[in-house]
Design a protein around this motif. Structure first.
Motif, PDB file in Angstrom:
ATOM      1  N   ASN A  59      52.650  28.670  36.128  1.00  0.00           N
ATOM      2  CA  ASN A  59      52.124  28.400  34.797  1.00  0.00           C
ATOM      3  C   ASN A  59      50.664  28.804  34.673  1.00  0.00           C
ATOM      4  OD1 ASN A  59      54.486  27.365  33.620  1.00  0.00           O
ATOM      5  ND2 ASN A  59      54.135  25.357  34.519  1.00  0.00           N
ATOM      6  N   GLY A  62      57.604  27.588  35.632  1.00  0.00           N
ATOM      7  CA  GLY A  62      57.862  28.501  34.530  1.00  0.00           C
ATOM      8  C   GLY A  62      59.348  28.636  34.254  1.00  0.00           C
ATOM      9  N   SER A  82      50.422  32.369  33.947  1.00  0.00           N
ATOM     10  CA  SER A  82      50.827  32.671  32.565  1.00  0.00           C
ATOM     11  C   SER A  82      49.725  32.363  31.561  1.00  0.00           C
ATOM     12  CB  SER A  82      52.088  31.887  32.203  1.00  0.00           C
ATOM     13  OG  SER A  82      51.802  30.542  31.849  1.00  0.00           O
ATOM     14  N   MET A  94      56.489  29.175  28.941  1.00  0.00           N
ATOM     15  CA  MET A  94      55.215  29.499  29.574  1.00  0.00           C
ATOM     16  C   MET A  94      54.171  29.904  28.536  1.00  0.00           C
ATOM     17  SD  MET A  94      57.005  31.639  32.641  1.00  0.00           S
ATOM     18  CE  MET A  94      55.521  32.143  33.507  1.00  0.00           C
ATOM     19  N   THR A 115      50.495  23.352  29.786  1.00  0.00           N
ATOM     20  CA  THR A 115      51.692  23.766  29.071  1.00  0.00           C
ATOM     21  C   THR A 115      52.456  22.517  28.647  1.00  0.00           C
ATOM     22  OG1 THR A 115      53.096  23.834  31.043  1.00  0.00           O
ATOM     23  CG2 THR A 115      51.845  25.838  30.529  1.00  0.00           C
TER      24      THR A 115
END
Length: 469
Positions: A194, A254, A197, A92, A173
């Motif tokens: 995500n 994640g 994060s 993440m 990501t």
């Protein structure tokens, strides 16, 4: 069209993939029984030097994708042709950039050429100093912003390397990039997990802080569209590693949430996962609304599945601290004229620590700081002539890793929250008896080891669950 009895009874599998910090893992599970059929892993060897120096922590995206293809190809081909769905998770916070329609090319040999995308700036990146973060607008989110978070990285690039921002029109990501590539999406999709994060994401209303970001000159056109965890992102655009074209692929998730999913079977359990980093977490009650993170608080509330949250102590200190210790000792041996493999040093450290049941040597192994204490660094104290052996060093390092976690989320906090057992998982924990002993001593709660903890398995399991967008 009729279907034969043989076709009806043929097993169907779900593939789970996890793009970790140092390796890629893949798992096949039976879609009916949820049992693990086969697993594989591949080291990425993706670390690269950053042009900004030691503060940067970057990885070669193409090496990660090649390792992913190699890992999946390592599963039995007879099983891969029976895959009916793919779930993906990964490290993440990190950020990779690419240009729509030009970020990859299908080589036609179970792989992709991804040389035209940027390096992955990982969650371990330290380029965003405390002063830089203080210059950014306050997020409208209950989660704090830290260096290594995608939006902080993009802010830094916008201000310090604007030519990089101008070169690309997509970001995500590394797991978002994989899903975008496999499904040949024009614009990436990102799960709530995500997005949270990355920073600057409102998890309650599931929206980016567009107004706040725009006013600060952030490149908002790079932000992916967001979907709830577990829903479909698209379909496999072409056959890959023997997996049939057209099967559904879930939106990327994640790795923390997916590693917890196979382990968290009882809601009074807490899950402790130690791999490169470490996380101690438990599920919050239904209808829980997360409070804003207070300055200095080590506990945050991350989105899980079906609008639920996890209370999480996410430490930057885990197996990476032991890995640094091993590398240090290897370098010392090299300087003394002896070449010793890291695996041999690691085994000797653990065996020596087993012989040293306790030590008064004190090691705080927070080499990378912690998100709630970004300027904290490692230290070694109370050194005497009696505690300078390898056993004392190793025992103190393992004790320090667990003590740091306990400082972040104490036994008292767990018990007051209704937790009555810890489930331990993660490669750095399950193969390290010394860490296990330290957990038992420091937390003094019933412990269970080796139950789940594999994010690839968790990613596969999400494709058996029901979600609505």
């Amino acid at each position: 069209m009729s279907t034969s009895r043989e076709d009806v009874s043929a097993p169907a599998y779900i593939l789970g993939i996890d793009l970790g910090t140092t390796s890629v893992k893949a798992a096949l599970i039976d879609s009916d029984t949820k049992e693990i059929v086969s697993t594989a892993s591949s080291e990425t060897g993706a670390g690269v030097s950053s042009e900004i120096g030691p503060q940067g922590n970057e990885q070669d995206t193409s090496k990660i994708i090649r390792a992913c293809s190699a890992c999946v190809s390592g599963l039995p081909r007879d099983n891969l042709v029976k895959v009916r769905s793919i779930g993906v998770s990964g490290q993440m916070h990190g950020c990779v950039l690419w240009k729509s329609g030009n970020g990859w090319s299908n080589t036609g040999t179970s792989g992709y050429d991804t040389d035209k995308c940027s390096h992955l700036v990982t969650w371990q990146d330290q380029r965003c100093s405390s002063e830089f973060l203080a210059s950014l607008p306050a997020p409208k989110s209950h989660l704090r912003l830290a260096t290594g978070h995608g939006c902080a990285t993009l802010f830094w690039l916008q201000r310090n390397r604007p030519e990089v921002i101008q070169e690309y029109d997509c970001a995500g990501t590394i797991q978002d990039f994989l899903v975008t590539m496999l499904c040949n999406l024009q614009k990436p999709l990102m799960s709530v997990q995500n997005a949270a994060s990355w920073g600057y994401f409102d998890t309650i209303n599931k929206v980016w802080n567009i107004e706040v970001l725009s006013e600060a000159g952030f490149p908002v056109h790079l932000l992916p569209d967001v979907k709830i965890p577990g829903v479909e992102a698209g379909h496999l655009e072409s056959s890959w590693c023997g997996i049939p074209k057209g099967i559904p692929v879930g939106v990327a998730l994640g790795d923390m949430q997916c590693s917890i999913l196979p382990s968290l079977k009882i809601e009074t359990d807490a899950v402790l996962n130690i791999s490169t980093s470490a996380q101690l977490s438990f599920k919050m009650p239904r209808n829980f609304i997360p409070p804003h993170s207070e300055p200095g608080s080590a506990i945050e509330y991350f989105p899980y599945f079906n609008d639920s949250y996890l209370a999480v102590a996410a430490a930057l200190t885990g197996g990476n601290a032991l890995a640094t210790l091993v590398k240090m000792l290897q370098q010392w041996m090299h300087d003394l004229g002896h070449e010793t493999p890291q695996a041999q040093i690691y085994d000797k450290l653990l065996s020596s620590a087993q012989e040293t049941k306790e030590t008064d040597l004190v090691i705080s192994p927070t080499l990378f700081g912690e998100r709630h204490l970004p300027n904290q660094r490692a230290s070694v104290t109370n050194i005497t002539t009696e505690n300078v052996s390898l056993g004392h060093l190793s025992r103190a390092a393992c004790h320090g890793i667990i003590s740091n976690l306990h400082d972040m989320m104490s036994r008292d906090f767990l018990v007051k929250s209704g937790v009555n057992r810890i489930v331990g998982s993660g490669s750095a924990l399950t193969r390290n008896k010394v860490l296990q002993q330290e957990i038992e001593s420091i937390f003094d709660l019933p412990l269970l080891y080796g139950q789940g903890g594999d994010a690839a398995v968790g990613a596969a399991l999400t494709r058996t669950m029901k979600f609505t967008d």
